[in-house]
Write an enzyme that holds these catalytic residues in place. Structure first.
Site, mmCIF file in Angstrom:
data_model
loop_
_atom_site.group_PDB
_atom_site.id
_atom_site.type_symbol
_atom_site.label_atom_id
_atom_site.label_comp_id
_atom_site.label_asym_id
_atom_site.label_seq_id
_atom_site.Cartn_x
_atom_site.Cartn_y
_atom_site.Cartn_z
ATOM 1 N N TRP A 314 0.837 -1.207 0.000
ATOM 2 C CA TRP A 314 0.000 0.000 0.000
ATOM 3 C C TRP A 314 0.871 1.255 0.000
ATOM 4 C CZ3 TRP A 314 -0.170 3.930 3.652
ATOM 5 C CH2 TRP A 314 -1.212 4.850 3.526
ATOM 6 N N HIS A 315 2.026 1.165 0.684
ATOM 7 C CA HIS A 315 2.870 2.358 0.802
ATOM 8 C C HIS A 315 3.456 2.806 -0.528
ATOM 9 C CE1 HIS A 315 2.710 1.636 5.137
ATOM 10 N NE2 HIS A 315 3.024 2.903 5.247
ATOM 11 N N GLY A 316 3.762 1.871 -1.389
ATOM 12 C CA GLY A 316 4.336 2.306 -2.659
ATOM 13 C C GLY A 316 4.485 1.158 -3.630
#
Lengths: 462, 334
Positions: A314-316
């Site tokens: 989700w972060h990147g």
């Protein structure tokens, strides 16, 4: 429009003044419409075209949640935000990963990542799922739902506010009060201090080290990793403080997003204290639906691992984030296996140190732009690499401030006989000369010590 | 209304207290003197005389200006014998290091018994130094050398013509009027700088630096008009000869670290060679610090620029940079 800009200061003062007037003259719903317009202006300030995307995600959530009793609508309500997120954030990543796997030359698309897309799509998801679960009823007022998803303090980098926590506030008589402004403004100033004084100065050194790790002495590489652990904490918790303070000034409450994460004694505790709104979101909407701990130990570990893996993703859109999530997932599983009864003070202290060291190690993968860079940092540390020695002043300042603040909180909890240590802000009365002097002095320090170069919030990229 | 006025009174009082606290803090953190006019013309301006300055925004410097408002540990009196005069920009002013660690300070220690006088002031790039050269000689009459610093070899024809025509833009002083009054308070001065940084997209590390001093990556061709530069250097030589002194120009390139950890130097070999030739032709000693910087990095991992509170290798000369330069100058003139 970044929180740490003069543009935002002017914007926020205008909104605060406007909302205070409208509340008194025209009432709650007009005020919500005003805040919604302000939020879209805030978002459109980056790129007005993405306002349509935000509107689309909101409209999809509005329609699908109203008919979420029907399986097709519910599925659409879940799939649409995920498709939007997947396309804008992960399409090129999957394409280039596929290309790396099978070879060939596949053209990627020029896709601009809309600011805050990871956050508002998750909020839209939480609304649809909460309605389906019966925790809230479908919102009939489109303005209220649109405001929930686009409310500017949390729009671009969280906290991820859940529908069941925020929508009820929009049905209450919420007003801008002097008490709320007194608390909110002080929280905003604390947040600004964390962001533009500490995190931004640290970013200078962190950027240098992670740009060319081969140039630095191993002790400097360790200091670089420590600096990043400080930078990301001050950056993101500073942002969250400003967001929470903004909302408070406007009459709304957000949940705390950080609670002194670096005093955690194990990784499980760390994730209860770090980015709390994401952790609880993942637990409620991913870990528990996967089965949580209800289907045996093995399944629980698998669920934990999958949750953290996806949390990392989700972060990147990069394998380094996936690996970072996997490391944390593994650590959570190992932590669950450990017996933890009757720890001595020494055991607790060593737990804090070990947890911090592990988390800082994982941050190397989080910060590095590739596995090569992360490996260069780790290899440099473990091979006692020689190179430039840089004892960066702001790292020591940040560590000293964090340790002092943590010690104060621990002592306070001990004095009050509290079971766990919680962070707090020493909010002063702005109706007394002493309190006002302290407040103005902190404001002066923020201006005097601020880093004035370019340094966007770390979580804007997510 | 009454309660609001009551609160406003408290707020005003508190703001005054906070202002005093912040002023005290800035005296320790960043206390820069004010520009004063310099009637001698040796520099465009000087700092406030006998001013205790502090610098913690870049590096850590603490010192006191002398009676002329220049960065020297001793006062200057008319007729005083000066052996070596150092001219240059904020690098030579060296507010970021102790006065004893600057090029001038180190040369004083190395050349014990000789008077080294530093008139380096922020913003005085090479062309400004050339414009002020004659006036500086007239004022200080150095008996042995005039040392001029430059951090770049990229000079436009316009700037060289300005030197020759005497039309180089002067850096204004601001010791009078409202600006002068306000800038004497260290907190207000710092706030002004910070707000300029916010609105201007970031504070320049080398503020006031002459634009001509940006190093060039031309590789093949020199970055200046050779004829014009020859005329500039010739005029310097003639002035120096008239006062019976010699000139030493030293060049210290700005450096960067590349992704592999190697030191990146400006690709300005042709410019350095051309400048060196012209210096030799005009009996000017030219010192190029490029090789020394490279060697110090390769052997000792030392960088000439940057500090413990700023970006690695960027910004002003640090104590190692000053030491390297003083050492090389000493080898040439000691």
């Amino acid at each position: 429009m970044s929180f740490a800009s003069i543009d935002f200061l002017i914007f926020f003062l205008a909104v605060l003044l406007g909302t205070a007037l409208i509340q008194r003259v025209a009432g709650g719903r007009a005020n919500q419409a005003f805040l919604l317009a302000a939020s879209y202006f805030f978002y459109g300030y980056w790129d007005w075209r993405f306002c349509f995307l935000l509107l689309f995600v909101t409209a999809a959530a509005y329609v699908t949640a109203r008919f979420s009793g029907k399986r097709l609508f519910f599925a659409a309500g879940v799939v649409i935000p995920l498709v939007v997120l997947g396309f804008f954030k992960y399409f090129n990543f999957f394409l280039s990963s596929f290309e790396a796997l099978v070879g060939g030359d596949i053209r990627t698309l020029k896709i601009i990542l809309p600011v805050g897309i990871s956050f508002y799509t998750f909020q839209a998801l939480s609304y649809v799922i909460d309605v389906k679960r019966g925790k809230i009823s479908p919102e009939r007022d489109f303005i209220k739902l649109a405001l929930y998803i686009s409310f500017f303090p949390q729009l671009v980098a969280g906290p991820i506010v859940k529908a069941k926590d925020f929508l009820p506030q929009l049905h209450e008589e919420r007003k801008t009060t002097l008490k709320g402004i007194e608390y909110g403004v002080q929280l905003m100033v604390f947040g600004l201090f964390k962001k533009i004084v500490l995190a931004d100065h640290l970013s200078v050194f962190v950027d240098d080290v992670f740009y060319a790790p081969a140039a630095y002495h191993w002790t400097t590489l360790i200091l670089g990793a420590v600096s990043y652990s400080m930078q990301i904490y001050f950056d993101f918790s500073g942002y969250s403080d400003i967001a929470i303070g903004c909302a408070k000034c406007l009459g709304y409450d957000f949940m705390p997003n950080f609670n002194m994460p670096y005093i955690s004694r194990n990784v499980t505790e760390f994730w209860r204290r770090w980015h709390i709104s994401l952790s609880t979101w993942l637990r409620e909407y991913l870990y528990i639906p996967l089965g949580g701990n209800r289907k045996g130990k093995t399944r629980q570990y698998i669920n934990l691992f999958i949750t953290m893996l996806l949390g990392g993703f989700w972060h990147g859109a990069s394998w380094t984030f996936v690996f970072w999530g996997a490391l944390n997932g593994l650590a959570l599983c190992v932590d669950k296996l450990r017996r933890r009864d009757g720890e001595s003070i020494l055991g607790k202290a060593s737990g804090v140190v070990l947890t911090y060291c592990f988390i800082t190690f994982t941050w190397i993968f989080f910060r590095a732009d590739s596995f090569e860079t992360a490996w260069a940092v780790i290899r440099g540390i473990f091979t006692a690499q020689t190179g430039i020695v840089q004892n960066f002043m702001w790292t020591y300042v940040s560590v000293c401030l964090l340790v002092t603040a943590s010690a104060c909180a621990v002592a306070r909890a001990h004095k009050r006989g509290l079971a766990s240590t919680n962070g707090y802000y020493p909010v002063v009365s702005l109706n007394k000369v002493g309190g006002l002097t302290l407040f103005f002095t902190v404001c002066g320090l923020v201006i005097a010590l601020a880093f004035t170069g370019e340094s966007p919030f770390v979580y804007f990229q997510f | 209304m009454k309660s609001f006025l009551n609160w406003a009174g408290k707020a005003f009082l508190a703001a005054c207290f906070a202002f005093l606290v912040m002023t005290g803090f800035c005296v320790l953190y960043d206390n820069t003197p004010v520009h004063y006019p310099n009637s001698s013309g040796a520099t465009d301006y000087t700092w406030a005389p006998h001013f205790l300055y502090t610098e913690l925004t870049e590096g850590a410097g603490l010192g006191r200006t002398n009676n002329e408002g220049l960065m020297n540990p001793y006062d200057y009196s008319d007729g005083m014998e000066i052996d070596i005069l150092v001219m240059g920009s904020s690098h030579m002013e060296a507010k970021q290091v102790a006065q004893s660690e600057s090029v001038a300070g180190r040369l004083s220690a190395l050349l014990s018994g000789k008077h080294v006088y530093n008139i380096g002031v922020s913003g005085h790039g090479f062309t400004t130094c050339c414009a002020n050269f004659e006036a500086a000689l007239r004022r200080y009459r150095p008996s042995e050398y005039v040392i001029i610093e430059t951090s770049g070899l990229d000079f436009s024809a316009e700037s060289l013509n300005a030197v020759l025509n005497g039309t180089v833009d002067e850096i204004p002083d601001h010791s009078t009027g409202l600006v002068g009054f306000l800038s004497k308070n260290p907190f207000l001065r710092l706030v002004y700088h910070q707000l300029s940084g916010f609105t201007g997209g970031g504070r320049k590390i080398l503020e006031d630096e002459d634009e001509d001093d940006v190093p060039v990556n031309d590789g093949e061709e020199s970055a200046f008009d050779r004829t014009l530069m020859d005329r500039v250097l010739c005029s310097l030589r003639e002035s120096a000869a008239a006062y019976g002194t010699k000139i030493l120009i030293f060049y210290h390139p700005t450096t960067q670290i590349d992704r592999e950890g190697e030191l990146l130097l400006p690709d300005d070999g042709a410019a350095r060679a051309a400048f060196s030739d012209l210096c030799a032709k005009n009996d000017i000693i030219f010192l190029d610090m490029t090789e020394r910087f490279q060697r110090e990095y390769d052997e000792n991992h030392l960088l000439a620029h940057g500090f413990f509170n700023s970006s690695v290798g960027n910004g002003h000369l640090n104590k190692y940079g000053h030491e390297m330069i003083a050492d090389e100058i000493y080898k040439l003139i000691g």
